[in-house]
Write a protein that holds these residues in place. Structure first.
Motif, PDB file in Angstrom:
ATOM      1  N   LEU A  63       0.833  -1.210   0.000  1.00  0.00           N
ATOM      2  CA  LEU A  63       0.000   0.000   0.000  1.00  0.00           C
ATOM      3  C   LEU A  63       0.861   1.252   0.000  1.00  0.00           C
ATOM      4  N   ILE A  64       0.508   2.226  -0.841  1.00  0.00           N
ATOM      5  CA  ILE A  64       1.132   3.541  -0.704  1.00  0.00           C
ATOM      6  C   ILE A  64       0.601   4.103   0.610  1.00  0.00           C
ATOM      7  N   GLN A  65       1.519   4.497   1.507  1.00  0.00           N
ATOM      8  CA  GLN A  65       1.077   4.953   2.829  1.00  0.00           C
ATOM      9  C   GLN A  65       1.599   6.326   3.228  1.00  0.00           C
ATOM     10  N   CYS A  66       2.716   6.749   2.614  1.00  0.00           N
ATOM     11  CA  CYS A  66       3.291   8.031   3.008  1.00  0.00           C
ATOM     12  C   CYS A  66       4.212   8.539   1.908  1.00  0.00           C
ATOM     13  N   ARG A  67       4.671   9.760   2.094  1.00  0.00           N
ATOM     14  CA  ARG A  67       5.584  10.373   1.130  1.00  0.00           C
ATOM     15  C   ARG A  67       6.581  11.250   1.868  1.00  0.00           C
ATOM     16  N   GLN A  68       7.660  11.574   1.145  1.00  0.00           N
ATOM     17  CA  GLN A  68       8.650  12.530   1.631  1.00  0.00           C
ATOM     18  C   GLN A  68       9.035  13.424   0.467  1.00  0.00           C
ATOM     19  N   ARG A  69       9.184  14.701   0.739  1.00  0.00           N
ATOM     20  CA  ARG A  69       9.595  15.634  -0.305  1.00  0.00           C
ATOM     21  C   ARG A  69      11.052  15.387  -0.666  1.00  0.00           C
ATOM     22  N   ILE A  70      11.342  15.408  -1.960  1.00  0.00           N
ATOM     23  CA  ILE A  70      12.708  15.230  -2.455  1.00  0.00           C
ATOM     24  C   ILE A  70      13.397  16.593  -2.462  1.00  0.00           C
ATOM     25  N   LEU A  71      14.536  16.673  -1.786  1.00  0.00           N
ATOM     26  CA  LEU A  71      15.267  17.936  -1.682  1.00  0.00           C
ATOM     27  C   LEU A  71      16.328  18.096  -2.758  1.00  0.00           C
ATOM     28  N   ARG A  72      17.045  17.008  -3.035  1.00  0.00           N
ATOM     29  CA  ARG A  72      18.090  17.071  -4.061  1.00  0.00           C
ATOM     30  C   ARG A  72      18.540  15.655  -4.406  1.00  0.00           C
ATOM     31  N   LEU A  73      19.330  15.562  -5.463  1.00  0.00           N
ATOM     32  CA  LEU A  73      19.919  14.295  -5.883  1.00  0.00           C
ATOM     33  C   LEU A  73      21.435  14.446  -5.776  1.00  0.00           C
ATOM     34  N   ASP A  74      22.078  13.543  -5.042  1.00  0.00           N
ATOM     35  CA  ASP A  74      23.524  13.595  -4.856  1.00  0.00           C
ATOM     36  C   ASP A  74      24.175  12.395  -5.538  1.00  0.00           C
ATOM     37  N   THR A  96      -0.321   9.591   3.749  1.00  0.00           N
ATOM     38  CA  THR A  96      -1.239   9.824   2.639  1.00  0.00           C
ATOM     39  C   THR A  96      -2.419   8.867   2.755  1.00  0.00           C
ATOM     40  N   ALA A  97      -3.437   9.124   1.972  1.00  0.00           N
ATOM     41  CA  ALA A  97      -4.500   8.135   1.831  1.00  0.00           C
ATOM     42  C   ALA A  97      -3.839   6.867   1.310  1.00  0.00           C
ATOM     43  N   THR A  98      -4.281   5.712   1.777  1.00  0.00           N
ATOM     44  CA  THR A  98      -3.675   4.468   1.309  1.00  0.00           C
ATOM     45  C   THR A  98      -4.217   4.114  -0.071  1.00  0.00           C
ATOM     46  N   ALA A  99      -3.332   3.523  -0.853  1.00  0.00           N
ATOM     47  CA  ALA A  99      -3.715   3.078  -2.196  1.00  0.00           C
ATOM     48  C   ALA A  99      -2.952   1.797  -2.483  1.00  0.00           C
ATOM     49  N   ALA A 115      -1.141  10.523  -7.688  1.00  0.00           N
ATOM     50  CA  ALA A 115      -0.631  10.413  -6.315  1.00  0.00           C
ATOM     51  C   ALA A 115      -1.780  10.511  -5.309  1.00  0.00           C
ATOM     52  N   PRO A 116      -1.757   9.663  -4.276  1.00  0.00           N
ATOM     53  CA  PRO A 116      -2.797   9.778  -3.250  1.00  0.00           C
ATOM     54  C   PRO A 116      -2.664  11.093  -2.484  1.00  0.00           C
ATOM     55  N   VAL A 117      -3.775  11.575  -1.995  1.00  0.00           N
ATOM     56  CA  VAL A 117      -3.786  12.848  -1.264  1.00  0.00           C
ATOM     57  C   VAL A 117      -3.183  12.668   0.120  1.00  0.00           C
ATOM     58  N   ASP A 118      -2.628  13.763   0.635  1.00  0.00           N
ATOM     59  CA  ASP A 118      -2.115  13.767   2.000  1.00  0.00           C
ATOM     60  C   ASP A 118      -3.273  13.696   2.974  1.00  0.00           C
ATOM     61  N   LEU A 119      -3.053  13.014   4.092  1.00  0.00           N
ATOM     62  CA  LEU A 119      -4.021  13.076   5.181  1.00  0.00           C
ATOM     63  C   LEU A 119      -3.876  14.442   5.846  1.00  0.00           C
ATOM     64  N   GLY A 120      -4.931  14.966   6.390  1.00  0.00           N
ATOM     65  CA  GLY A 120      -4.883  16.264   7.060  1.00  0.00           C
ATOM     66  C   GLY A 120      -3.938  16.237   8.251  1.00  0.00           C
ATOM     67  N   ASP A 121      -3.511  17.426   8.677  1.00  0.00           N
ATOM     68  CA  ASP A 121      -2.587  17.531   9.809  1.00  0.00           C
ATOM     69  C   ASP A 121      -3.106  16.815  11.052  1.00  0.00           C
ATOM     70  N   SER A 122      -4.410  16.847  11.268  1.00  0.00           N
ATOM     71  CA  SER A 122      -4.965  16.203  12.465  1.00  0.00           C
ATOM     72  C   SER A 122      -4.864  14.685  12.392  1.00  0.00           C
ATOM     73  N   ARG A 123      -4.639  14.133  11.192  1.00  0.00           N
ATOM     74  CA  ARG A 123      -4.559  12.678  11.033  1.00  0.00           C
ATOM     75  C   ARG A 123      -3.122  12.173  10.890  1.00  0.00           C
ATOM     76  N   GLN A 124      -2.137  13.072  10.909  1.00  0.00           N
ATOM     77  CA  GLN A 124      -0.746  12.656  10.708  1.00  0.00           C
ATOM     78  C   GLN A 124      -0.213  11.797  11.841  1.00  0.00           C
ATOM     79  N   SER A 125      -0.759  11.932  13.037  1.00  0.00           N
ATOM     80  CA  SER A 125      -0.247  11.158  14.169  1.00  0.00           C
ATOM     81  C   SER A 125      -1.101   9.927  14.486  1.00  0.00           C
TER      82      SER A 125
END
Length: 143
Positions: A63-74, A96-99, A115-125
């Motif tokens: 399941l797609i469950q989360c994401r992280q922003r990509i800052l750079r490629l080294d 994120t919403a699971t998919a 891409a699945p949508v982010d869960l709201g801030d109140s649901r991040q924990s």
């Protein structure tokens, strides 16, 4: 609007978002800037699009469950002398919403509209649902 794209990757051996976070916490201590990285053999050909607001979406237990922003490629060189791409990531994992996602090798591009949508801030924990339950709910469109 500027064009961007995401990456999607299986988090092999990870049982949960918390497990991915714990692994990254231990791994990022190896780098001077403290950022987590995912090291891969292939360099994204669409580098500019990935670095223009892209994230890496993590597939955990099918399941797609989360994401992280990509800052750079080294560019990094492995102990075997082979150049690789180290994807430097923002430390925060965003749930994120699971998919459901079938297994695949390596990483793939993921269009923003797919891409699945982010869960709201109140649901991040929130506690993560067991993968089997989350998968069943995602398949029937509840999650």
């Amino acid at each position: 609007m500027d064009k961007h794209t995401h990456l999607i990757k299986l988090s092999v051996g990870t049982e949960s978002i918390e497990g991915l976070e714990a692994w990254q916490d231990s791994y990022r201590a190896r780098f001077a800037d403290g950022l987590p990285r995912h090291v891969t053999r292939m360099w994204p050909k669409r580098e500019a699009e990935v670095l223009n607001g892209g994230s890496i979406y993590w597939v955990i237990k099918g399941l797609i469950q989360c994401r992280q922003r990509i800052l750079r490629l080294d560019r990094v060189t492995g102990e075997d002398g082979v150049n690789r791409c180290a994807i430097a990531l923002e430390p925060r994992l965003i749930r994120t919403a699971t998919a459901p996602k079938r297994p695949f090798q390596g990483w793939r591009y993921l269009k923003p509209e797919d891409a699945p949508v982010d869960l709201g801030d109140s649901r991040q924990s929130e506690d993560t649902l067991p993968p089997e339950l989350a998968g069943a709910l995602a398949e029937i469109g509840v999650l």
